[in-house]
Design a protein around this motif. Structure first.
Motif, PDB file in Angstrom:
ATOM      1  N   HIS A  77       0.830  -1.218   0.000  1.00  0.00           N
ATOM      2  CA  HIS A  77       0.000   0.000   0.000  1.00  0.00           C
ATOM      3  C   HIS A  77       0.860   1.262   0.000  1.00  0.00           C
ATOM      4  O   HIS A  77       1.616   1.502   0.950  1.00  0.00           O
ATOM      5  N   HIS A  79       1.039   5.578  -1.977  1.00  0.00           N
ATOM      6  CA  HIS A  79       0.409   6.598  -2.825  1.00  0.00           C
ATOM      7  C   HIS A  79       1.460   7.285  -3.680  1.00  0.00           C
ATOM      8  O   HIS A  79       2.303   8.037  -3.133  1.00  0.00           O
ATOM      9  N   HIS A 234      -8.897   2.190   2.061  1.00  0.00           N
ATOM     10  CA  HIS A 234      -8.465   2.298   3.456  1.00  0.00           C
ATOM     11  C   HIS A 234      -9.609   1.844   4.354  1.00  0.00           C
ATOM     12  O   HIS A 234     -10.782   2.019   3.996  1.00  0.00           O
ATOM     13  N   HIS A 273      -4.444  -0.404   6.549  1.00  0.00           N
ATOM     14  CA  HIS A 273      -4.415   0.003   7.973  1.00  0.00           C
ATOM     15  C   HIS A 273      -5.166  -0.953   8.877  1.00  0.00           C
ATOM     16  O   HIS A 273      -4.547  -1.651   9.662  1.00  0.00           O
ATOM     17  N   ASP A 324       2.976   2.943   2.823  1.00  0.00           N
ATOM     18  CA  ASP A 324       2.004   4.040   2.835  1.00  0.00           C
ATOM     19  C   ASP A 324       2.669   5.404   2.629  1.00  0.00           C
ATOM     20  O   ASP A 324       2.337   6.377   3.315  1.00  0.00           O
TER      21      ASP A 324
HETATM   22 ZN    ZN Z   1      -2.856   5.168   2.333  1.00  0.00          ZN
END
Ligand code: ZN
Ligand code: GUN
Length: 441
Positions: A77, A79, A234, A273, A324
């Motif tokens: 995960h 971005h 998420h 998460h 993340d």
């Molecule tokens: Zn994230």
């Protein structure tokens, strides 16, 4: 069977075969066939026997001496558009998104900007030894397309998609539901399965608060019609977010139940998460065989809480580790493993377990374990060469020690500096030339 022509890498091989079993060949050989798949992984002696028996022929070989050969990391995960926004401290999740993230993601309306950041992002991933990643882009179709184009040039294995949002975000990032679905489907049709399944598509509702029930249901319909496509979102990251979801979706039994009711859960769904879960959340995850991404560095940074590592293991939930980026400040999965250890107040997670979660466990979470995550024959030759001498505080004799001690040093002392080269499908995509390791024949 015809005699296989292979390229061979000699070195100290380590990989995880499952949660508890590590494989080590101190004097190992990794043979890669012409299609970039692993033909052989074992001891040097056993490969010699195969060569003598005429089963394969070594065309080219590289002797890496004591250097480590490890599987490429799997980051479950992160971005892409947030890579330039790491280290923006001082707020919990919702305030951090408003202050630092939404304004940056708006810039991806500009395709040129998106292309430039994509190039930087993928180059850094490979420098860090990550060969498989599950990636959020932004709401912009062209920015997501640019990310796919750059990824396709690097050869990295990536699951990606455009982000979907139609409420509770600034107007400049809010979309019309019809466009959100139309653009996602167009990208899916163009990229899902590209380059022999190295590139895969995910529908990405950002998180429950940013989508109406109607939009979530439309995504659910798309997933039903395209069962090989992923869903990435998420869940239950911060306490305030969970409370907000209860207010927005009073009919749902839990946060995860919002996704379950819309048909978003299943073996191709990854929830990042997953910290503040109740029994209804766990039931929805287990009943649907959905996977989780544990992002300890991010959870430290935003003070979100600690993932229930032991509970998820016990419930046999598939989960991997995620950097993340940008709530997580660094891409290095060595550092993410270390944070995975530190964030547990009362649990001493063995190095082998963390290493498994950063490699094969992550590949299982993404349902990509048939082709990556370990160095077993038949998988893609996605691997890294690690040189512990590149970091002076790693003891000089570490490689002669027991495997647990080696992994412990890598996890607590390692970072991107020790990744000397990165290979995808047997091809060097980052690092120094191996010409000086070439064995003359
Ligand atoms: Zn994230
Ligand atoms: N929840 C919704 N969006 C985000 C994001 O961009 N980062 C993190 N860490 N959590 C989120």
């Amino acid at each position: 069977m015809a005699c296989q022509a292979i390229k061979t890498f000699y070195g100290h091989i380590i990989y995880a075969r499952d949660e508890k079993k590590l494989v080590e060949y101190k004097s190992g050989a990794l043979g890669v066939d012409q299609s970039g798949r692993i033909y052989f992984c074992g001891s040097r002696e056993d490969l010699d026997l195969e060569v003598k028996a005429g089963e394969c022929r070594i065309e080219e070989s590289f002797d890496l001496g004591e250097k480590l050969i490890l599987p490429g990391f799997v980051d479950t995960h992160l971005h892409l558009p947030q890579f330039g926004q790491t280290g923006k401290y001082g707020k919990h999740l919702l305030g951090w998104l408003e202050s630092f993230i939404f304004p940056e993601e708006a810039k991806f309306k500009d395709e040129k900007y998106a292309h430039k950041i994509s190039e930087w992002f993928f180059e850094e991933l490979l420098k860090n030894g990550t060969t498989t990643a599950n990636i959020f882009t932004t709401i912009h179709k062209q920015a997501c397309n640019a990310a796919f184009e750059v990824a396709s040039k690097t050869g990295i294995k990536a699951v990606m998609g455009k982000v979907i949002m139609n409420r509770n975000c600034p107007d400049y990032l809010s979309e019309d539901s019809k466009d959100a679905i139309k653009h996602s489907v167009e990208l899916m049709e163009k990229w899902h399965g590209h380059d022999n399944n190295r590139l895969l598509y995910a529908f990405i509702p950002r998180f429950a608060p940013s989508c109406t029930n109607d939009l979530l249901n439309q995504i659910g319909e798309q997933l039903k019609a395209n069962p090989s496509v992923y869903m990435h979102t998420h869940v239950s990251e911060s306490a305030a977010e969970v409370k907000w979801v209860q207010e927005l979706f009073p009919e749902a039994k839990s946060y995860t139940d919002v996704y379950a009711r819309a048909g978003l859960l299943g073996p191709k769904s990854v929830l990042a998460h997953a910290i503040h879960l109740n029994e209804h959340d766990y039931k929805a995850i287990c009943d649907t065989d959905s996977a989780l991404s544990h992002c300890p560095s991010s959870n430290f940074f935003l003070k979100s809480g600690a993932f229930a590592f032991a509970t998820c293991e016990k419930k046999q939930i598939r989960f991997g580790l995620g950097s993340d980026i940008g709530a997580g400040p660094q891409m290095s999965m060595f550092q993410v493993m270390k944070d995975g250890f530190y964030i547990q107040p009362d649990l001493w997670i063995e190095p082998a377990k963390l290493f498994y979660r950063a490699t094969l466990g992550g590949a299982k979470a993404l349902n990509l374990h048939e082709t990556t995550g370990s160095l077993e024959a038949g998988k893609d030759a996605d691997f890294i060469i690690v040189n512990t001498e590149r970091k002076s505080n790693i003891p000089a004799n570490i490689l002669q020690k027991e495997i647990d001690e080696i992994l412990s040093s890598l996890i607590f002392l390692g970072d991107d500096r020790i990744v000397e080269s990165t290979f995808v499908r047997g091809k060097c995509v980052f690092g120094a030339s191996l010409l000086n390791s070439l064995v003359s024949t």
